[in-house]
Motif scaffolding. Structure first.
Motif, short mmCIF file in Angstrom:
data_model
loop_
_atom_site.label_atom_id
_atom_site.label_comp_id
_atom_site.label_asym_id
_atom_site.label_seq_id
_atom_site.Cartn_x
_atom_site.Cartn_y
_atom_site.Cartn_z
N LYS A 103 0.85 -1.20 0.00
CA LYS A 103 0.00 0.00 0.00
C LYS A 103 0.88 1.25 0.00
O LYS A 103 0.52 2.27 -0.58
CB LYS A 103 -0.92 -0.01 1.22
N LYS A 143 -4.43 1.14 7.78
CA LYS A 143 -4.20 -0.05 6.94
C LYS A 143 -2.83 -0.64 7.20
O LYS A 143 -1.82 0.06 7.15
CB LYS A 143 -4.27 0.35 5.46
N GLY A 150 -8.24 -8.28 2.54
CA GLY A 150 -9.37 -7.43 2.90
C GLY A 150 -9.57 -7.29 4.40
O GLY A 150 -10.51 -6.66 4.85
N GLU A 189 -4.89 6.85 6.54
CA GLU A 189 -5.52 7.55 5.42
C GLU A 189 -6.70 8.41 5.82
O GLU A 189 -7.47 8.04 6.72
CB GLU A 189 -6.10 6.50 4.45
N LEU A 192 -12.66 8.59 3.14
CA LEU A 192 -13.33 9.07 1.92
C LEU A 192 -14.82 8.76 2.00
O LEU A 192 -15.21 7.65 2.38
CB LEU A 192 -12.77 8.35 0.68
N GLU A 196 -18.76 3.03 -3.35
CA GLU A 196 -17.65 2.29 -3.97
C GLU A 196 -18.09 1.54 -5.21
O GLU A 196 -19.23 1.11 -5.31
CB GLU A 196 -17.09 1.29 -2.97
N GLU A 288 -8.01 1.78 -3.67
CA GLU A 288 -6.91 0.81 -3.72
C GLU A 288 -6.75 0.31 -5.14
O GLU A 288 -7.66 0.44 -5.97
CB GLU A 288 -7.24 -0.39 -2.83
P1 ATP Z 1 -9.08 -6.17 -0.42
O1 ATP Z 1 -8.15 -7.26 -0.01
O2 ATP Z 1 -10.54 -6.51 -0.28
O3 ATP Z 1 -8.75 -5.60 -1.73
P2 ATP Z 1 -7.59 -4.33 1.12
O4 ATP Z 1 -7.04 -5.05 2.30
O5 ATP Z 1 -6.70 -4.07 0.00
O6 ATP Z 1 -8.92 -5.03 0.63
P3 ATP Z 1 -8.79 -1.72 0.95
O7 ATP Z 1 -9.51 -2.11 -0.28
O8 ATP Z 1 -7.77 -0.67 0.88
O9 ATP Z 1 -8.18 -2.98 1.68
O10 ATP Z 1 -9.91 -1.34 1.99
C1 ATP Z 1 -10.97 -2.23 2.31
C2 ATP Z 1 -12.25 -1.44 2.44
O11 ATP Z 1 -12.12 -0.45 3.47
C3 ATP Z 1 -12.61 -0.63 1.20
O12 ATP Z 1 -13.30 -1.40 0.26
C4 ATP Z 1 -13.47 0.48 1.80
O13 ATP Z 1 -14.79 0.01 2.05
C5 ATP Z 1 -12.81 0.74 3.10
N1 ATP Z 1 -11.82 1.84 2.94
C6 ATP Z 1 -10.53 1.72 2.64
N2 ATP Z 1 -9.93 2.92 2.54
C7 ATP Z 1 -10.87 3.84 2.80
C8 ATP Z 1 -10.87 5.28 2.89
N3 ATP Z 1 -9.77 6.00 2.72
N4 ATP Z 1 -12.04 5.88 3.19
C9 ATP Z 1 -13.17 5.16 3.40
N5 ATP Z 1 -13.23 3.82 3.35
C10 ATP Z 1 -12.10 3.15 3.06
#
Ligand code: ATP
Length: 429
Positions: A103, A143, A150, A189, A192, A196, A288
């Motif tokens: 990330k 994160k 996820g 972060e 937001l 989505e 992401e």
């Molecule tokens: P995945 O493995 O499902 O792709 P991930 O671990 O990469 O997930 P992200 O997709 O970055 O994680 O975040 C998971 C969820 O958290 C997003 O789909 C969203 O619902 C929420 N989220 C992440 N970042 C933000 C943000 N900056 N503002 C609001 N909600 C967020």
């Protein structure tokens, strides 16, 4: 011609099912696959997960193209390995896959190229992270850096939650990581607001072919409640991706990313998935990047694909995506994930699944894609968190919903859990 799909989830079942329609095909191998891919006569499971052994297999079987489903083999360098051995493979290199696997890399890359995303700061030191969170206030998003399926993301609505998440993710003595290891890092972060959607494209290093839009449902519970999961259901197209949002996403996010990667000497080839946050004002921000097709988005998207998937992927590998177009079924496809007991915690496995349609295809308009399933003493049993994805086509979201949920009525395993509202955002539209 023989093809090889790497992975064992619902996305890989859908990829293999779609590739099995390729004209002139002898076989689609799936490594390692699941009970659904084992039951399909056009597919053959191969019990290999080691990357070198997979390359040996592809060479021996004269596989024409290997398609990688999940992120872990991409982050481990499967594409670099296959390419070095002269084997055709569709996916990003290990370096390009950092868009998902780190990330911190993704956020810095977006900052360098002016790609809209949430403001952020990275920390390895606990005290500085706590101080930053206090200064920013809640809601705020914490994160863990690296792949966490996820589950490494905490959307903290209060400062108490945010501080607790930092304490969980960062070791007490900050950068003093285990000997030889990289220090644990968190990205903090800006929160937001918006809706989505998943925006997935094929990339050949320079050109881009967008796939149909889709929307996932990340939370375990109805009404988007409870903890995050790998995804509990999806539908395509996502009407929130209007033609204006589509054009803006291509212009502000996708094209600058593909050009930026090429300019930095790490050209991107493969599926590129931008998780979007679409604001009420029509603004689009990148939540992401994933370096693969989404799961469960792949299931409804691929049910709508009318073009020959192999032909599209083959053009992408050859750097000729500018010469092809994709055509889509105008209907809506909607997939509902059936998950095992205790998911998204450690799932219970071994529960017997009854009521599965033979061969997976219950009708022309629906398909039961397998994920965490395996054969055991003549029965199909649960073998992972997300077990099945029941996917149906309909003239509108309501009809697709009705068909998918009607199919679920006949399927059972102990502890089965699923959401009852997949597609809820699209219904009023
Ligand atoms: P995945 O493995 O499902 O792709 P991930 O671990 O990469 O997930 P992200 O997709 O970055 O994680 O975040 C998971 C969820 O958290 C997003 O789909 C969203 O619902 C929420 N989220 C992440 N970042 C933000 C943000 N900056 N503002 C609001 N909600 C967020």
């Amino acid at each position: 011609m023989k093809l090889l799909v790497i992975g064992s989830g619902g996305r890989e079942h859908a990829l293999a099912w779609c590739l099995a329609k390729t004209p002139g095909l002898q076989k689609v191998f799936v490594a390692p696959g699941n009970a659904g891919t084992a039951a399909d006569r056009a597919l053959e499971n191969v019990a290999i997960t080691d990357l070198d052994a997979l390359a040996d297999f592809a060479e021996e079987e004269k596989v024409s193209l290997t398609i990688v489903g999940p992120e872990a083999p991409l982050a481990a360098g499967i594409v670099n390995l296959f390419r070095a051995r002269g084997l055709k493979i569709f996916g990003p290199s290990k370096e390009a896959a950092q868009l998902e696997s780190s990330k911190d890399f993704a956020k810095r890359f977006m900052a360098r190229h002016g790609i809209p995303t949430a403001r952020f700061a990275s920390f390895t030191d606990r005290a500085s992270a706590h101080a930053y969170v206090d200064q920013q206030g809640a809601p705020i998003v914490i994160k863990a850096d690296g792949l966490a399926a996820g589950k490494g993301v905490v959307v903290a609505m209060t400062l108490v939650e945010a501080h607790a998440a930092l304490d969980r993710m960062l070791p007490e003595n900050g950068a003093c990581a285990p000997e030889g290891g990289t220090p644990t890092q968190v990205v903090v972060e800006e929160f937001l607001e918006g809706e989505e959607a998943s925006f997935i494209v094929l990339v050949d290093g320079k050109d881009v072919l967008p796939l149909a839009s889709s929307q996932d449902h990340k939370r375990i519970g109805d009404g988007d409640t409870g903890p995050n999961t790998g995804g509990m259901g999806a539908y395509s197209p996502a009407l929130v991706v209007t033609p204006e949002v589509h054009a803006r996403t291509m212009r502000e996010i996708i094209l600058p990313t593909v050009r930026g990667m090429a300019a930095e000497g790490i050209p991107y080839t493969g599926f590129l998935y931008a998780g979007l946050m679409i604001g009420k004002d029509g603004s689009v921000k990148t939540v992401e990047f994933n370096c693969r097709l989404g799961d469960p988005e792949a299931q409804p998207i691929l049910m709508r694909l009318k073009s020959d998937l192999f032909m599209l992927l083959d053009h992408a590998v050859a750097g000729r995506l500018d010469q092809v177009e994709a055509t889509w079924d105008r209907r809506v496809a909607l997939g509902v994930v059936l998950a095992a007991a205790n998911y998204p915690g450690a799932p219970r496995t071994g529960d017997v699944i009854s009521g599965l349609p033979k061969g997976g295809a219950s009708s022309e308009d629906s398909h039961v894609f397998h994920a965490g399933t395996r054969e055991h003493e003549g029965q199909t049993v649960t073998a992972g968190g997300r077990v099945l994805c029941v996917t149906a086509l309909g003239d509108n979201v309501k009809q697709a919903q009705k068909r998918a949920y009607n199919l679920i009525i006949g399927i059972h395993f102990d502890g089965m859990q699923y959401r009852h509202d997949i597609g809820h955002r699209a219904v009023p539209r």
